[in-house]
Design a protein around this motif. Sequence first.
Motif, PDB file in Angstrom:
ATOM      1  N   ILE A 123      22.914  50.425  36.700  1.00 49.91           N
ATOM      2  CA  ILE A 123      23.945  49.356  36.724  1.00 49.91           C
ATOM      3  C   ILE A 123      24.245  49.112  35.312  1.00 49.91           C
ATOM      4  CG2 ILE A 123      22.420  47.334  36.807  1.00 49.91           C
ATOM      5  CD1 ILE A 123      24.157  45.929  38.738  1.00 49.91           C
ATOM      6  N   ARG A 124      25.483  48.608  35.083  1.00 49.32           N
ATOM      7  CA  ARG A 124      25.952  48.114  33.742  1.00 49.32           C
ATOM      8  C   ARG A 124      25.934  46.595  33.706  1.00 49.32           C
ATOM      9  NH1 ARG A 124      28.474  52.228  30.979  1.00 49.32           N
ATOM     10  NH2 ARG A 124      29.092  53.843  32.238  1.00 49.32           N
ATOM     11  N   ASN A 125      25.364  46.091  32.461  1.00 48.91           N
ATOM     12  CA  ASN A 125      25.773  44.499  32.431  1.00 48.91           C
ATOM     13  C   ASN A 125      27.099  44.114  31.863  1.00 48.91           C
ATOM     14  OD1 ASN A 125      25.617  45.094  29.595  1.00 48.91           O
ATOM     15  ND2 ASN A 125      23.630  43.888  29.567  1.00 48.91           N
ATOM     16  N   GLU A 126      27.238  42.901  31.686  1.00 43.73           N
ATOM     17  CA  GLU A 126      28.750  42.466  31.214  1.00 43.73           C
ATOM     18  C   GLU A 126      28.989  43.082  29.805  1.00 43.73           C
ATOM     19  OE1 GLU A 126      28.246  38.302  31.229  1.00 43.73           O
ATOM     20  OE2 GLU A 126      28.780  37.879  33.400  1.00 43.73           O
ATOM     21  N   ALA A 127      27.979  43.420  28.967  1.00 42.11           N
ATOM     22  CA  ALA A 127      27.887  44.054  27.635  1.00 42.11           C
ATOM     23  C   ALA A 127      28.437  45.564  28.024  1.00 42.11           C
ATOM     24  CB  ALA A 127      26.957  43.795  26.752  1.00 42.11           C
ATOM     25  N   GLY A 128      28.398  46.206  28.949  1.00 41.81           N
ATOM     26  CA  GLY A 128      28.440  47.544  28.967  1.00 41.81           C
ATOM     27  C   GLY A 128      27.222  48.315  28.986  1.00 41.81           C
ATOM     28  N   ASP A 129      26.253  47.636  28.735  1.00 41.88           N
ATOM     29  CA  ASP A 129      24.603  48.223  28.589  1.00 41.88           C
ATOM     30  C   ASP A 129      24.320  48.963  30.030  1.00 41.88           C
ATOM     31  OD1 ASP A 129      24.787  47.604  25.890  1.00 41.88           O
ATOM     32  OD2 ASP A 129      23.900  45.519  26.462  1.00 41.88           O
ATOM     33  N   GLN A 174      31.607  43.945  37.524  1.00 43.57           N
ATOM     34  CA  GLN A 174      32.156  44.372  38.576  1.00 43.57           C
ATOM     35  C   GLN A 174      31.225  44.855  39.641  1.00 43.57           C
ATOM     36  OE1 GLN A 174      34.795  47.667  37.363  1.00 43.57           O
ATOM     37  NE2 GLN A 174      36.425  46.425  36.507  1.00 43.57           N
ATOM     38  N   PRO A 175      31.470  44.582  41.042  1.00 45.14           N
ATOM     39  CA  PRO A 175      30.077  44.841  42.049  1.00 45.14           C
ATOM     40  C   PRO A 175      30.144  46.128  42.489  1.00 45.14           C
ATOM     41  CG  PRO A 175      32.426  44.009  43.041  1.00 45.14           C
ATOM     42  CD  PRO A 175      32.616  43.859  41.303  1.00 45.14           C
ATOM     43  N   PHE A 176      29.647  46.823  41.438  1.00 45.59           N
ATOM     44  CA  PHE A 176      29.228  48.407  41.793  1.00 45.59           C
ATOM     45  C   PHE A 176      28.159  48.705  41.006  1.00 45.59           C
ATOM     46  CE2 PHE A 176      32.544  49.068  38.610  1.00 45.59           C
ATOM     47  CZ  PHE A 176      32.157  50.037  37.620  1.00 45.59           C
ATOM     48  N   ILE A 177      27.271  49.813  41.572  1.00 50.64           N
ATOM     49  CA  ILE A 177      26.414  50.334  40.886  1.00 50.64           C
ATOM     50  C   ILE A 177      26.687  52.024  40.922  1.00 50.64           C
ATOM     51  CG2 ILE A 177      24.442  48.935  41.505  1.00 50.64           C
ATOM     52  CD1 ILE A 177      24.480  52.092  42.992  1.00 50.64           C
ATOM     53  N   THR A 178      25.946  52.902  40.172  1.00 51.35           N
ATOM     54  CA  THR A 178      26.312  54.216  39.952  1.00 51.35           C
ATOM     55  C   THR A 178      24.870  54.926  40.401  1.00 51.35           C
ATOM     56  OG1 THR A 178      27.960  53.731  38.463  1.00 51.35           O
ATOM     57  CG2 THR A 178      27.307  56.218  38.508  1.00 51.35           C
ATOM     58  N   ARG A 179      25.043  55.966  41.116  1.00 49.30           N
ATOM     59  CA  ARG A 179      23.921  56.792  41.482  1.00 49.30           C
ATOM     60  C   ARG A 179      24.375  58.267  41.035  1.00 49.30           C
ATOM     61  NH1 ARG A 179      20.247  56.615  46.156  1.00 49.30           N
ATOM     62  NH2 ARG A 179      19.524  58.850  46.718  1.00 49.30           N
ATOM     63  N   CYS A 180      23.452  58.828  40.559  1.00 49.09           N
ATOM     64  CA  CYS A 180      23.696  60.255  39.777  1.00 49.09           C
ATOM     65  C   CYS A 180      22.774  61.075  40.612  1.00 49.09           C
ATOM     66  CB  CYS A 180      23.461  60.351  38.389  1.00 49.09           C
ATOM     67  SG  CYS A 180      24.325  59.089  37.209  1.00 49.09           S
ATOM     68  N   GLU A 181      23.505  62.224  41.012  1.00 48.84           N
ATOM     69  CA  GLU A 181      22.794  63.018  41.854  1.00 48.84           C
ATOM     70  C   GLU A 181      22.285  64.448  41.193  1.00 48.84           C
ATOM     71  OE1 GLU A 181      21.690  62.544  44.554  1.00 48.84           O
ATOM     72  OE2 GLU A 181      22.691  60.856  45.488  1.00 48.84           O
ATOM     73  N   PHE A 182      21.082  64.837  41.121  1.00 50.09           N
ATOM     74  CA  PHE A 182      20.829  66.202  40.399  1.00 50.09           C
ATOM     75  C   PHE A 182      20.146  67.100  41.523  1.00 50.09           C
ATOM     76  CE2 PHE A 182      20.680  62.621  37.633  1.00 50.09           C
ATOM     77  CZ  PHE A 182      21.251  62.936  36.437  1.00 50.09           C
ATOM     78  N   ILE A 183      20.565  68.268  41.483  1.00 45.20           N
ATOM     79  CA  ILE A 183      19.913  69.485  42.007  1.00 45.20           C
ATOM     80  C   ILE A 183      19.440  70.641  41.186  1.00 45.20           C
ATOM     81  CG2 ILE A 183      20.611  71.162  43.816  1.00 45.20           C
ATOM     82  CD1 ILE A 183      22.698  69.350  44.874  1.00 45.20           C
TER      83      ILE A 183
END
Length: 321
Positions: free
Chosen positions: A266-272, A183-192
Motif C-alpha cells: 500500500i502507498r501512504n499519502e507521500a507515495g511511499d 486512494q482506497p486501493f492496494i496492489t498485489r504483485c504475483e510471481f511465478i
Amino acid sequence: MGKIYIIHENNEWTVHLTKRLQELGLPYEEWHLDQGMVDLNAIPPQGVFYNRMSASSHTRGHRYAPELTSAVLAWLERHERVVLNGTRALQLELNKAAQYMALHAAGIQTPYTIATVGKEHAIEAAKQFAGKKFITKHNRAGKGLGVQLFERVEALERYVNGPDFEEPVDGITLIQEYIQAPQPFITRCEFIGGKFHYAVQVDTSEGFELCPADACQIGDLFCPAGEDPADQAKFKIVQDFNEPIIQQYEKLLADNNIQVAGIEFIRNEAGDIYTYDINTNTNYNSDVEEKAGRYGMLELAKHLGEKLEHVNKRQGVTTHS
C-alpha cells in the motif's frame, strides 16, 4: 514417469490449477494433508511437489494441516525432491513476524509492527501508537483474521477484554501502524517461478474503514481470488506495471527459496510503499484475467510442467503433454 504433486488442504483452491494441468496433459496427484501420515523411513516418489498449504487452514477445521505439511516437506527435501514453496515458504506463510523480518533483511519497508502474547501486552504495545490509528491482526492469519482498526488504546482495551476478541491460533497478536492511503486501493504483485507475472489493483473502498492495508483479505468480498461477478470491478490487472520494488521482491523470493507468491503493498499519502503481506498460497481471479488476457494458473501449470520435464529427463523418461 513422475507426477506433479499438489500439497494442500482446500479443494476449492486447487480446481483451477488441476483444470489447467488436465488441459496440458500433465500427470498430477493431490495430497490433501488435513490429516494422514508420512513414513519417514520410506523413499518419496519422483516428481515435482508444489506446496500451497494455507495459514488459515484451521478456519476450515484443518488445525494441524500445516504441521503435517512441515513434516512432509522435511521428508521430501531430505531426499532432494524438487519442491516449489518448501519449508522456508511454509514458515513465512504461517508467521507474519517472520515475513516482516525477511522483508527487513531485503531492505523493504513494512508498517511499524509489535508482536504480542497476552492481552495486557497487546494493550501496552498499543500505547506506543498514542495519538495515531493502529490495527490488530493475527500473526498466523490469512482471510484478514483478527484485523481491527483502532483510534485509541482504550478502544483496544475494551476489545481484548470483551466477548468479540479473536484469540490467534498461535497466540500472537500483532499491533501495527495504520497506513493512510490517499486512494482506497492496494496492489498485489504475483510471481511465478520467482519472476513477476502481473500486478492487481484492488479497490478497498467498501472496507476502507476497517483497514486499507488488509481490506483485500477481509472475508471473501475482498479476496483477489473471489469469483463473485458483482465484485469484479474491485479488481484490475495493471498494464505495464514496472516499479523498482519488483526487483526487490524477486530477490527476496530467491533468497527465501519461494517460487510462487502474491506480495501486497500500500502507498501512504507521500507515495511511499509499505509491504505488508507475503502470500505463498496465492490464487488468481479468473474473470479479471480473462479481461486482461493474462492467466496465472495456466502459467503456473506450464512452469510445473517444465520442472517435471527436467525431473523426467534426469530419470530417462519423456513427459508427454
